[in-house]
Scaffold this motif. Structure first.
Motif, PDB file in Angstrom:
ATOM      1  N   ARG A   1     -49.242  43.806  17.086  1.00 47.78           N
ATOM      2  CA  ARG A   1     -48.571  42.741  16.576  1.00 47.78           C
ATOM      3  C   ARG A   1     -47.114  43.088  16.809  1.00 47.78           C
ATOM      4  NH1 ARG A   1     -51.211  41.853  10.685  1.00 47.78           N
ATOM      5  NH2 ARG A   1     -53.232  41.618  11.166  1.00 47.78           N
ATOM      6  N   LYS A   2     -46.443  41.848  16.937  1.00 45.69           N
ATOM      7  CA  LYS A   2     -44.975  41.750  17.028  1.00 45.69           C
ATOM      8  C   LYS A   2     -44.202  42.627  16.064  1.00 45.69           C
ATOM      9  CE  LYS A   2     -40.739  39.028  17.567  1.00 45.69           C
ATOM     10  NZ  LYS A   2     -40.532  37.519  17.736  1.00 45.69           N
ATOM     11  N   THR A   3     -44.835  42.545  14.881  1.00 44.18           N
ATOM     12  CA  THR A   3     -43.953  43.156  13.603  1.00 44.18           C
ATOM     13  C   THR A   3     -44.169  44.760  13.565  1.00 44.18           C
ATOM     14  OG1 THR A   3     -46.252  42.964  12.281  1.00 44.18           O
ATOM     15  CG2 THR A   3     -44.458  41.270  11.966  1.00 44.18           C
ATOM     16  N   ASP A   4     -44.758  45.295  14.861  1.00 45.82           N
ATOM     17  CA  ASP A   4     -45.093  46.578  14.715  1.00 45.82           C
ATOM     18  C   ASP A   4     -44.516  47.067  16.344  1.00 45.82           C
ATOM     19  OD1 ASP A   4     -45.909  47.970  12.742  1.00 45.82           O
ATOM     20  OD2 ASP A   4     -47.804  48.615  13.614  1.00 45.82           O
ATOM     21  N   ASN A   5     -44.489  46.134  17.053  1.00 51.76           N
ATOM     22  CA  ASN A   5     -44.133  46.508  18.602  1.00 51.76           C
ATOM     23  C   ASN A   5     -43.100  45.529  19.211  1.00 51.76           C
ATOM     24  OD1 ASN A   5     -46.452  48.358  19.106  1.00 51.76           O
ATOM     25  ND2 ASN A   5     -47.369  46.585  18.008  1.00 51.76           N
ATOM     26  N   VAL A   6     -41.710  45.936  19.136  1.00 48.93           N
ATOM     27  CA  VAL A   6     -40.529  44.995  19.431  1.00 48.93           C
ATOM     28  C   VAL A   6     -39.548  45.798  20.248  1.00 48.93           C
ATOM     29  CG1 VAL A   6     -38.797  43.649  18.588  1.00 48.93           C
ATOM     30  CG2 VAL A   6     -40.769  43.747  17.294  1.00 48.93           C
ATOM     31  N   SER A   7     -39.276  44.987  21.218  1.00 45.44           N
ATOM     32  CA  SER A   7     -38.101  45.510  22.258  1.00 45.44           C
ATOM     33  C   SER A   7     -37.098  44.705  21.891  1.00 45.44           C
ATOM     34  CB  SER A   7     -38.553  45.667  23.701  1.00 45.44           C
ATOM     35  OG  SER A   7     -37.663  45.921  24.430  1.00 45.44           O
ATOM     36  N   MET A   8     -35.942  45.208  21.484  1.00 50.54           N
ATOM     37  CA  MET A   8     -34.729  44.624  21.174  1.00 50.54           C
ATOM     38  C   MET A   8     -33.472  44.964  22.255  1.00 50.54           C
ATOM     39  SD  MET A   8     -34.736  45.502  17.181  1.00 50.54           S
ATOM     40  CE  MET A   8     -36.145  46.277  16.332  1.00 50.54           C
ATOM     41  N   LEU A   9     -32.719  43.894  22.473  1.00 48.25           N
ATOM     42  CA  LEU A   9     -31.542  44.321  23.344  1.00 48.25           C
ATOM     43  C   LEU A   9     -30.102  43.615  22.568  1.00 48.25           C
ATOM     44  CD1 LEU A   9     -30.274  44.994  26.111  1.00 48.25           C
ATOM     45  CD2 LEU A   9     -30.865  42.789  27.054  1.00 48.25           C
ATOM     46  N   LEU A  10     -29.320  44.487  22.252  1.00 46.31           N
ATOM     47  CA  LEU A  10     -28.290  44.206  21.528  1.00 46.31           C
ATOM     48  C   LEU A  10     -27.041  44.426  22.287  1.00 46.31           C
ATOM     49  CD1 LEU A  10     -29.006  46.221  18.133  1.00 46.31           C
ATOM     50  CD2 LEU A  10     -29.712  43.700  18.737  1.00 46.31           C
ATOM     51  N   LYS A  11     -26.219  43.075  22.292  1.00 49.25           N
ATOM     52  CA  LYS A  11     -24.962  43.229  23.168  1.00 49.25           C
ATOM     53  C   LYS A  11     -23.794  42.947  22.183  1.00 49.25           C
ATOM     54  CE  LYS A  11     -22.222  42.702  26.881  1.00 49.25           C
ATOM     55  NZ  LYS A  11     -22.107  43.236  28.016  1.00 49.25           N
ATOM     56  N   TYR A  12     -22.827  44.179  22.184  1.00 49.25           N
ATOM     57  CA  TYR A  12     -21.913  44.312  21.432  1.00 49.25           C
ATOM     58  C   TYR A  12     -20.400  43.751  21.948  1.00 49.25           C
ATOM     59  CZ  TYR A  12     -24.734  47.398  18.781  1.00 49.25           C
ATOM     60  OH  TYR A  12     -25.580  48.030  17.880  1.00 49.25           O
ATOM     61  N   GLU A  13     -19.556  43.428  21.201  1.00 51.47           N
ATOM     62  CA  GLU A  13     -18.272  42.797  21.554  1.00 51.47           C
ATOM     63  C   GLU A  13     -17.479  43.823  22.502  1.00 51.47           C
ATOM     64  OE1 GLU A  13     -16.749  39.824  17.705  1.00 51.47           O
ATOM     65  OE2 GLU A  13     -16.132  42.231  17.737  1.00 51.47           O
ATOM     66  N   ASP A  14     -17.686  45.231  22.182  1.00 50.84           N
ATOM     67  CA  ASP A  14     -16.894  46.087  23.042  1.00 50.84           C
ATOM     68  C   ASP A  14     -17.617  46.189  24.489  1.00 50.84           C
ATOM     69  OD1 ASP A  14     -19.223  47.599  22.727  1.00 50.84           O
ATOM     70  OD2 ASP A  14     -17.882  49.298  22.135  1.00 50.84           O
ATOM     71  N   GLY A  15     -18.670  45.282  24.741  1.00 51.47           N
ATOM     72  CA  GLY A  15     -19.302  45.595  26.175  1.00 51.47           C
ATOM     73  C   GLY A  15     -20.541  46.454  26.108  1.00 51.47           C
ATOM     74  N   SER A  16     -20.661  47.111  25.032  1.00 47.46           N
ATOM     75  CA  SER A  16     -21.917  48.143  24.871  1.00 47.46           C
ATOM     76  C   SER A  16     -23.248  47.320  24.865  1.00 47.46           C
ATOM     77  CB  SER A  16     -21.602  49.061  23.769  1.00 47.46           C
ATOM     78  OG  SER A  16     -20.569  50.058  23.908  1.00 47.46           O
ATOM     79  N   ILE A  17     -24.379  47.970  25.285  1.00 45.84           N
ATOM     80  CA  ILE A  17     -25.499  47.359  25.407  1.00 45.84           C
ATOM     81  C   ILE A  17     -26.490  48.514  24.558  1.00 45.84           C
ATOM     82  CG2 ILE A  17     -27.625  46.853  26.553  1.00 45.84           C
ATOM     83  CD1 ILE A  17     -25.754  45.793  28.720  1.00 45.84           C
ATOM     84  N   ALA A  18     -27.344  48.112  23.575  1.00 46.74           N
ATOM     85  CA  ALA A  18     -28.397  48.825  23.053  1.00 46.74           C
ATOM     86  C   ALA A  18     -29.845  48.366  23.223  1.00 46.74           C
ATOM     87  CB  ALA A  18     -27.966  49.230  21.606  1.00 46.74           C
ATOM     88  N   HIS A  19     -30.393  49.143  23.777  1.00 48.66           N
ATOM     89  CA  HIS A  19     -31.868  48.847  23.882  1.00 48.66           C
ATOM     90  C   HIS A  19     -32.813  49.640  23.154  1.00 48.66           C
ATOM     91  CE1 HIS A  19     -35.815  48.823  26.654  1.00 48.66           C
ATOM     92  NE2 HIS A  19     -35.772  48.004  25.701  1.00 48.66           N
ATOM     93  N   ILE A  20     -33.472  48.806  22.183  1.00 47.77           N
ATOM     94  CA  ILE A  20     -34.228  49.766  21.086  1.00 47.77           C
ATOM     95  C   ILE A  20     -35.945  49.100  21.249  1.00 47.77           C
ATOM     96  CG2 ILE A  20     -35.008  50.059  18.533  1.00 47.77           C
ATOM     97  CD1 ILE A  20     -31.765  49.094  18.072  1.00 47.77           C
ATOM     98  N   ASP A  21     -36.805  50.152  21.462  1.00 43.14           N
ATOM     99  CA  ASP A  21     -38.137  49.948  21.546  1.00 43.14           C
ATOM    100  C   ASP A  21     -38.721  50.566  20.383  1.00 43.14           C
ATOM    101  OD1 ASP A  21     -38.294  48.541  23.974  1.00 43.14           O
ATOM    102  OD2 ASP A  21     -38.018  50.683  25.181  1.00 43.14           O
ATOM    103  N   TYR A  22     -39.241  49.686  19.432  1.00 44.63           N
ATOM    104  CA  TYR A  22     -40.040  50.116  18.265  1.00 44.63           C
ATOM    105  C   TYR A  22     -41.400  49.976  18.446  1.00 44.63           C
ATOM    106  CZ  TYR A  22     -41.361  50.843  13.553  1.00 44.63           C
ATOM    107  OH  TYR A  22     -42.004  51.253  12.151  1.00 44.63           O
ATOM    108  N   PHE A  23     -42.170  50.713  18.319  1.00 50.16           N
ATOM    109  CA  PHE A  23     -43.552  50.470  18.655  1.00 50.16           C
ATOM    110  C   PHE A  23     -44.577  51.302  17.933  1.00 50.16           C
ATOM    111  CE2 PHE A  23     -41.894  53.366  21.741  1.00 50.16           C
ATOM    112  CZ  PHE A  23     -42.840  54.166  21.912  1.00 50.16           C
ATOM    113  N   GLY A  24     -45.892  50.803  17.821  1.00 51.48           N
ATOM    114  CA  GLY A  24     -46.850  51.620  16.972  1.00 51.48           C
ATOM    115  C   GLY A  24     -48.125  51.967  17.803  1.00 51.48           C
ATOM    116  N   THR A  25     -47.962  51.588  19.119  1.00 46.90           N
ATOM    117  CA  THR A  25     -49.041  51.643  20.154  1.00 46.90           C
ATOM    118  C   THR A  25     -48.829  53.178  20.872  1.00 46.90           C
ATOM    119  OG1 THR A  25     -47.796  50.781  21.797  1.00 46.90           O
ATOM    120  CG2 THR A  25     -49.032  49.285  20.214  1.00 46.90           C
ATOM    121  N   GLY A  26     -47.816  53.946  20.723  1.00 50.94           N
ATOM    122  CA  GLY A  26     -47.676  55.223  21.363  1.00 50.94           C
ATOM    123  C   GLY A  26     -48.583  56.245  20.953  1.00 50.94           C
TER     124      GLY A  26
END
Length: 188
Positions: A81-106
């Motif tokens: 389910r999405k509530t347990d397995n999400v990939s997030m991409l955050l872009k910050y004002e300073d130009g930085s990028i954070a890619h977060i993988d949160y998952f329950g399938t590993g």
């Protein structure tokens, strides 16, 4: 939002605060499967209750506001389910990028939390709050036998702030931003 208070976070921050360019960060949280009738899935679930720590952690390094956030979740059946397995991409004002993988399938054989930060021809790698290494950078390498995620340090900081005054441990805008992002991440 305790991860920023860990010894590992503090050591990485010493290096990233001297950077000239934006950060490229990748965080993996191999949270493990929990049946969907478990209480942790109530009222927003694990993204709101646990991934929030990681969103805050990424902002700790950038000291910048998120200007865009994108989310993709797995879907398919009762176990995925999405509530347990999400990939997030955050872009910050300073130009930085954070890619977060949160998952329950590993696999449970893989460490739970892992972070890479890349910037200015340097790289930092933290594995499960048990080890920290730097590449192309002078860094105090840290190793511990158990995960040290900053819970005790956060409480000590809060106690000191309440007793002696001073800035709040986490800025209000930061806490609000993190909370709003987690709500967005689980929207259907």
């Amino acid at each position: 939002f305790n991860r920023r208070f860990s010894t590992y976070a503090q050591e990485m921050k010493k290096v990233t605060s001297k950077r000239s360019n934006p950060l490229l960060m990748h965080y993996r949280m191999n949270a493990g499967f929990i049946p969907y009738d478990h209480w942790t899935h109530d009222d927003g679930g694990r993204i709101i209750g646990e991934a929030c720590h990681i969103i805050d952690f990424m902002t700790f390094f950038t000291e910048s506001k998120v200007i865009s956030a994108h989310f993709e979740g797995l879907s398919g059946n009762e176990r995925v389910r999405k509530t347990d397995n999400v990939s997030m991409l955050l872009k910050y004002e300073d130009g930085s990028i954070a890619h977060i993988d949160y998952f329950g399938t590993g696999s449970k054989q893989l460490s739970k939390e892992y972070l890479e930060i890349h910037f200015d021809d340097q790289s930092l790698v933290m594995d499960d709050y048990k080890s920290l290494k730097g590449y192309g950078v002078k860094l105090k390498a840290i190793q511990s036998s158990i995960s040290e995620k900053g819970q005790k340090e956060e409480l000590n900081f809060l106690y000191k702030t309440l007793k002696e005054g001073g800035p709040w441990p986490i800025a209000l805008w930061d806490m609000i931003q993190t909370t709003e992002i987690t709500f967005e991440a689980v929207k259907e």
